[in-house]
Design a protein around this motif. Structure first.
Motif, short mmCIF file in Angstrom:
data_model
loop_
_atom_site.label_atom_id
_atom_site.label_comp_id
_atom_site.label_asym_id
_atom_site.label_seq_id
_atom_site.Cartn_x
_atom_site.Cartn_y
_atom_site.Cartn_z
N GLY A 103 0.78 -1.23 0.00
CA GLY A 103 0.00 0.00 0.00
C GLY A 103 0.81 1.28 0.00
N GLY A 104 2.11 1.19 -0.33
CA GLY A 104 2.85 2.42 -0.59
C GLY A 104 3.58 3.02 0.60
N GLN A 105 4.23 2.16 1.40
CA GLN A 105 5.07 2.70 2.49
C GLN A 105 6.42 3.15 1.93
OE1 GLN A 105 3.55 -0.22 2.49
NE2 GLN A 105 2.26 -0.35 4.31
N MET A 106 7.18 3.88 2.77
CA MET A 106 8.50 4.33 2.36
C MET A 106 9.43 3.12 2.17
SD MET A 106 11.25 6.67 4.38
CE MET A 106 12.28 5.34 4.94
N ALA A 107 10.21 3.17 1.10
CA ALA A 107 11.23 2.15 0.86
C ALA A 107 12.59 2.83 1.00
CB ALA A 107 11.08 1.58 -0.55
#
Ligand SMILES: Cc1ncc(C[n+]2csc(CCOP(=O)(O)OP(=O)(O)O)c2C)c(N)n1
Length: 479
Positions: free
Chosen positions: A141-145
């Motif tokens: 769902g688009g967390q920081m990488a």
């Protein structure tokens, strides 16, 4: 005559994508505009053109590309998060002619698997890594990488990535290319046709390197994630060009594929084992080889699932069968499964005893099941191969197997152990019963292994001897 163009799927892909039994699809699960689909196609085409589909083994990682195994017509491993380089190492070493591919996202490769990738690169393993950098964790769902841009908003950096608290984007090509061993390190992008073409060339070169056993190749591909970035597909393409490329410059970071590195030729695993044993001054007595017995075809090369509840000695049962198989010179494997055990549930192991090398140790479609309790019978008769064999513990299982095609042997395994005065020897009764049904080995050969398995306690050994014979004789007398 006009040239005919045939549009079809590359042969590196399966004809139909079987997501679930009965759910056959002609398309992938990727969102429209996603980079993974484009890269998949480039890889599948290259595998066909380089004529390596049949010897390719692909690691499907944890991340959006988790289902790669539904699409590629290759061998597969579904690996744990970040562990693709470790599994790829094992695959490429055990099978040096395999075209081994580690396919990973940026969360997988640069966060949880950061050390895995560095060590594999540093060892110069002979495989290729396709690294899809979409600057976020897409699947969850688009967390920081680690690759998230400074100031980029993600679900875990709602005010934008702040380098003072969140660090700076990690540039994997720059890091990997500093190591000596890797032979080819490049970064490409999928945001327009010209760059897709460059990616296509990089994919081919990297696979060709593995084919020629040149060592470690690393292809980072900037890929769009319109859903995770919450943009249209065209905005996502533009975002790569305007925002990502300035931070992650495209180009070849290292290419020493023409250098002669034959001095670092990797020894084969077999030599490595011998060398290590020699260095440790370990003397290995070769297993005593017995001549193999005449076995009915249905029992030759068995793939066995032994199962029961914790405490029934399931693991020892499987080990005894594998060990005795080894004495007869078979290839054997034993794979325990320690699931989240529940009271009354199943503990199980897979055992294979085969003429040929064993590719996968798990008995996913066993030819024989040994069920020590009812949940085991109910669970594993479902996956028994057609016309397989069921040996079940009729002392504890009061129902009959439902599989009508199976050959069924009810043996009061626990009862026979109780008659000997100790329920705990039921596992060896099971081994004896297995020998009686299959005739794969002489039960007396298992008995010779007991001191090795149970130490030197004479009373224990004697009891287990009786147990093996009891299981064996019960089968011979009753069936
Ligand atoms: C050990 C473990 N930790 C966390 C997760 C949850 N998880 C699943 S996918 C994923 C991130 C994947 O992101 P990335 O590797 O960038 O691939 P993408 O989905 O963007 O292609 C995470 C954290 C997991 N499945 N296993």
């Amino acid at each position: 005559m006009a040239k005919k163009t045939v549009l079809r799927k590359p042969k590196g892909f399966l004809d139909v994508y079987k997501h679930k039994p009965g759910a056959e699809k002609d398309r992938t699960h990727y969102c429209p505009g996603c980079g993974h689909g484009i890269l998949h196609k480039l890889v599948a085409e290259a595998l066909e053109d380089l004529d390596v589909v049949d010897r390719t083994v692909l690691m499907s990682p944890v991340g959006c590309s988790v289902f790669a195994y539904y699409y590629f017509d290759t061998g597969h491993f579904q690996v744990a998060h970040g562990r693709a380089p470790a599994v790829a190492t094992a695959v490429s070493r055990a099978n040096p002619d395999a075209i081994t591919i580690s396919y990973q996202g940026d969360g997988d490769l640069a966060a949880i698997g950061g050390n895995n990738i560095l060590q594999a690169a540093n060892r110069g393993e002979n495989f290729v890594v396709f690294f899809v950098n979409n600057a976020i964790y897409g699947m969850t769902g688009g967390q920081m990488a680690p690759t998230t841009l400074e100031g980029q908003k993600t679900t875990t950096t709602p005010y934008g990535r702040n380098p003072l608290t969140d660090g700076y984007p990690i540039k994997m090509c720059e890091v990997i290319s500093q190591l000596y061993a890797p032979v080819y390190v490049t970064r490409t992008s999928l945001h327009d046709n010209a760059n897709v073409r460059k990616t296509r060339n990089a994919v081919r070169k990297a696979i060709q390197n593995v084919k020629e056993k040149k060592g470690f190749s690393f292809v980072e591909v900037l890929g769009m994630c319109p859903s995770g970035w919450k943009m249209s597909s065209t905005d996502a393409q533009r975002w790569i060009e305007e925002e990502m490329i300035p931070v992650f410059p495209l180009g070849v970071y290292k290419d020493v594929t023409d250098e002669d590195r034959s001095s670092i030729d990797r020894p084969t695993p077999v030599h490595e084992v011998d060398r290590v044993l020699e260095a440790l001054d370990v003397t290995t007595e070769k297993a005593e080889l017995l001549s193999k017995r005449e076995v009915e075809p249905r029992y030759a090369n068995p793939s066995i699932r032994a199962s029961g509840f914790g405490g029934q000695g399931i693991m020892s049962m499987g080990q005894a069968i594998a060990r005795v198989g080894m004495k007869y010179g078979y290839e054997v494997s034993w794979l325990p499964s320690y699931g989240p055990e529940m009271r009354g549930g199943t503990a199980n192991c897979s055992v294979k005893v085969q003429e040929n090398k064993i590719g996968a140790c798990e008995a996913t479609e066993p030819t024989v099941i040994i069920a020590m309790n009812r949940p085991s019978l109910e669970r594993f008769e479902k996956i028994l191969q057609p016309d397989g064999t069921i040996i079940y513990n009729s002392t504890l299982i009061e129902v009959e197997p439902t599989r009508e095609d199976a050959e069924v042997y009810p043996v009061p395994i626990t009862g026979l152990a109780d008659d000997l005065g100790n329920t705990r020897v039921q596992s060896m009764v099971g081994v004896g019963a297995f020998a009686g049904v299959t005739d794969l080995f002489d039960p007396e050969e298992v008995i010779k292994l007991l001191p090795e398995m149970f130490g030197s306690k004479a009373s224990l050994i004697e009891l287990n001897e009786k147990a093996v014979r009891a299981g064996y004789e019960y089968v011979k007398e009753n069936f």
